[in-house]
Scaffold this active site. Structure first.
Site, mmCIF file in Angstrom:
data_model
loop_
_atom_site.group_PDB
_atom_site.id
_atom_site.type_symbol
_atom_site.label_atom_id
_atom_site.label_comp_id
_atom_site.label_asym_id
_atom_site.label_seq_id
_atom_site.Cartn_x
_atom_site.Cartn_y
_atom_site.Cartn_z
ATOM 1 N N CYS A 75 30.692 -2.592 35.604
ATOM 2 C CA CYS A 75 31.339 -3.809 36.079
ATOM 3 C C CYS A 75 30.498 -4.393 37.214
ATOM 4 O O CYS A 75 30.144 -3.686 38.158
ATOM 5 C CB CYS A 75 32.739 -3.449 36.571
ATOM 6 S SG CYS A 75 33.470 -4.606 37.718
ATOM 7 N N GLU A 76 30.177 -5.661 37.107
ATOM 8 C CA GLU A 76 29.328 -6.272 38.124
ATOM 9 C C GLU A 76 30.041 -6.474 39.457
ATOM 10 O O GLU A 76 29.397 -6.722 40.465
ATOM 11 C CB GLU A 76 28.753 -7.598 37.630
ATOM 12 C CG GLU A 76 29.750 -8.713 37.465
ATOM 13 C CD GLU A 76 29.124 -9.993 36.941
ATOM 14 O OE1 GLU A 76 29.639 -11.065 37.282
ATOM 15 O OE2 GLU A 76 28.131 -9.934 36.189
ATOM 16 N N HIS A 77 31.352 -6.350 39.468
ATOM 17 C CA HIS A 77 32.091 -6.568 40.713
ATOM 18 C C HIS A 77 32.183 -5.325 41.588
ATOM 19 O O HIS A 77 32.210 -5.435 42.812
ATOM 20 C CB HIS A 77 33.508 -7.075 40.399
ATOM 21 C CG HIS A 77 33.502 -8.353 39.635
ATOM 22 N ND1 HIS A 77 34.198 -8.520 38.459
ATOM 23 C CD2 HIS A 77 32.852 -9.516 39.847
ATOM 24 C CE1 HIS A 77 33.990 -9.734 37.998
ATOM 25 N NE2 HIS A 77 33.177 -10.360 38.821
ATOM 26 N N HIS A 78 32.258 -4.137 40.962
ATOM 27 C CA HIS A 78 32.439 -2.903 41.731
ATOM 28 C C HIS A 78 31.395 -1.840 41.408
ATOM 29 O O HIS A 78 31.412 -0.766 41.994
ATOM 30 C CB HIS A 78 33.838 -2.321 41.472
ATOM 31 C CG HIS A 78 34.934 -3.265 41.818
ATOM 32 N ND1 HIS A 78 35.575 -4.040 40.869
ATOM 33 C CD2 HIS A 78 35.491 -3.597 43.007
ATOM 34 C CE1 HIS A 78 36.479 -4.795 41.460
ATOM 35 N NE2 HIS A 78 36.455 -4.551 42.756
ATOM 36 N N GLN A 116 33.210 -8.033 30.882
ATOM 37 C CA GLN A 116 33.428 -7.827 29.449
ATOM 38 C C GLN A 116 33.404 -9.145 28.681
ATOM 39 O O GLN A 116 32.910 -9.203 27.548
ATOM 40 C CB GLN A 116 34.747 -7.091 29.231
ATOM 41 C CG GLN A 116 34.994 -6.713 27.789
ATOM 42 C CD GLN A 116 36.230 -5.863 27.629
ATOM 43 O OE1 GLN A 116 36.548 -5.041 28.483
ATOM 44 N NE2 GLN A 116 36.947 -6.050 26.538
ATOM 45 N N HIS A 144 38.515 -0.063 32.052
ATOM 46 C CA HIS A 144 37.711 -0.369 33.234
ATOM 47 C C HIS A 144 38.086 0.567 34.379
ATOM 48 O O HIS A 144 39.221 0.541 34.855
ATOM 49 C CB HIS A 144 37.939 -1.824 33.649
ATOM 50 C CG HIS A 144 37.369 -2.802 32.670
ATOM 51 N ND1 HIS A 144 36.283 -3.585 32.964
ATOM 52 C CD2 HIS A 144 37.713 -3.100 31.385
ATOM 53 C CE1 HIS A 144 35.988 -4.337 31.910
ATOM 54 N NE2 HIS A 144 36.846 -4.066 30.943
ATOM 55 N N CYS A 146 37.213 0.363 37.352
ATOM 56 C CA CYS A 146 37.522 -0.389 38.573
ATOM 57 C C CYS A 146 39.019 -0.682 38.659
ATOM 58 O O CYS A 146 39.556 -0.874 39.748
ATOM 59 C CB CYS A 146 36.707 -1.679 38.657
ATOM 60 S SG CYS A 146 36.978 -2.832 37.302
#
Length: 185
Positions: A75-78, A116, A144, A146
């Site tokens: 995941c690019e956020h976490h 995703q 996920h 995250c």
């Protein structure tokens, strides 16, 4: 000689309060850097490289489906993993893709920092680019970490995304056949 990434992992470990010289952590920056490079190796691949000339002339016009392709991405956020499976279908128009290349396309895009929704679209667009079929359908189902390990901590949630191109978008019967064949009515 430490790479920049190894140095950064070492600093990260120290920042959380750990002793990077502790026996169990001495080689962790090196291992973590190696793992991170592998998990993001898709940035160093191209569609042409992955296809490796495995596009073949074919008279078939019937639906081709490869389902349950496992995928692992970050995941690019976490920077936490999401894990799931991908189902790909297309309607050939004079050309087909070598079977393993479909899984390799999924892998190429999954091995990047992702969301995703984008991953699903990139896979569909790549199949469209590779063989210009009459339609492409991609469904990704993933858990996920995250969302499971932090935040709302929902252990059983599964995210489903789809990208439908060409006849899969235009004809509900074609889309329904695909969804039925992958077990997603």
């Amino acid at each position: 000689m430490h790479s920049v990434m190894e140095t950064l992992f070492s600093q990260l470990i120290q920042e959380i309060g750990e002793d990077v010289s502790r026996e169990g952590l001495v080689d962790t920056p090196k291992r973590a850097a190696s793992a991170f490079r592998f998990l993001n190796s898709g940035y160093h691949q191209s569609l042409d490289h992955v296809l490796n000339n495995a596009v073949f002339e074919a008279d078939s016009e019937d639906m081709v489906i490869v389902k349950d392709i496992e995928l692992y991405s970050l995941c690019e956020h976490h920077l936490l993993p999401f894990i799931g499976k991908c189902h790909v279908g297309y309607l050939p128009q004079g050309k087909v893709i070598g079977l393993s290349k479909i899984a390799r396309i999924v892998e190429m895009y999954a091995r990047r920092l992702q969301i995703q929704e984008r991953l699903t679209k990139q896979i569909a667009d790549a199949i469209q680019t590779a063989v210009n079929p009459r339609g492409v359908a991609v469904v990704v189902e993933a858990k996920h970490l995250c969302m499971m390990m932090r935040g709302v901590e929902k252990q059983n949630s599964v995210m489903t995304t789809s990208s439908m191109l060409g006849l899969f978008r235009k004809q509900s019967s074609t889309r329904a056949e695909f969804l039925d064949l992958i077990g997603r009515k």
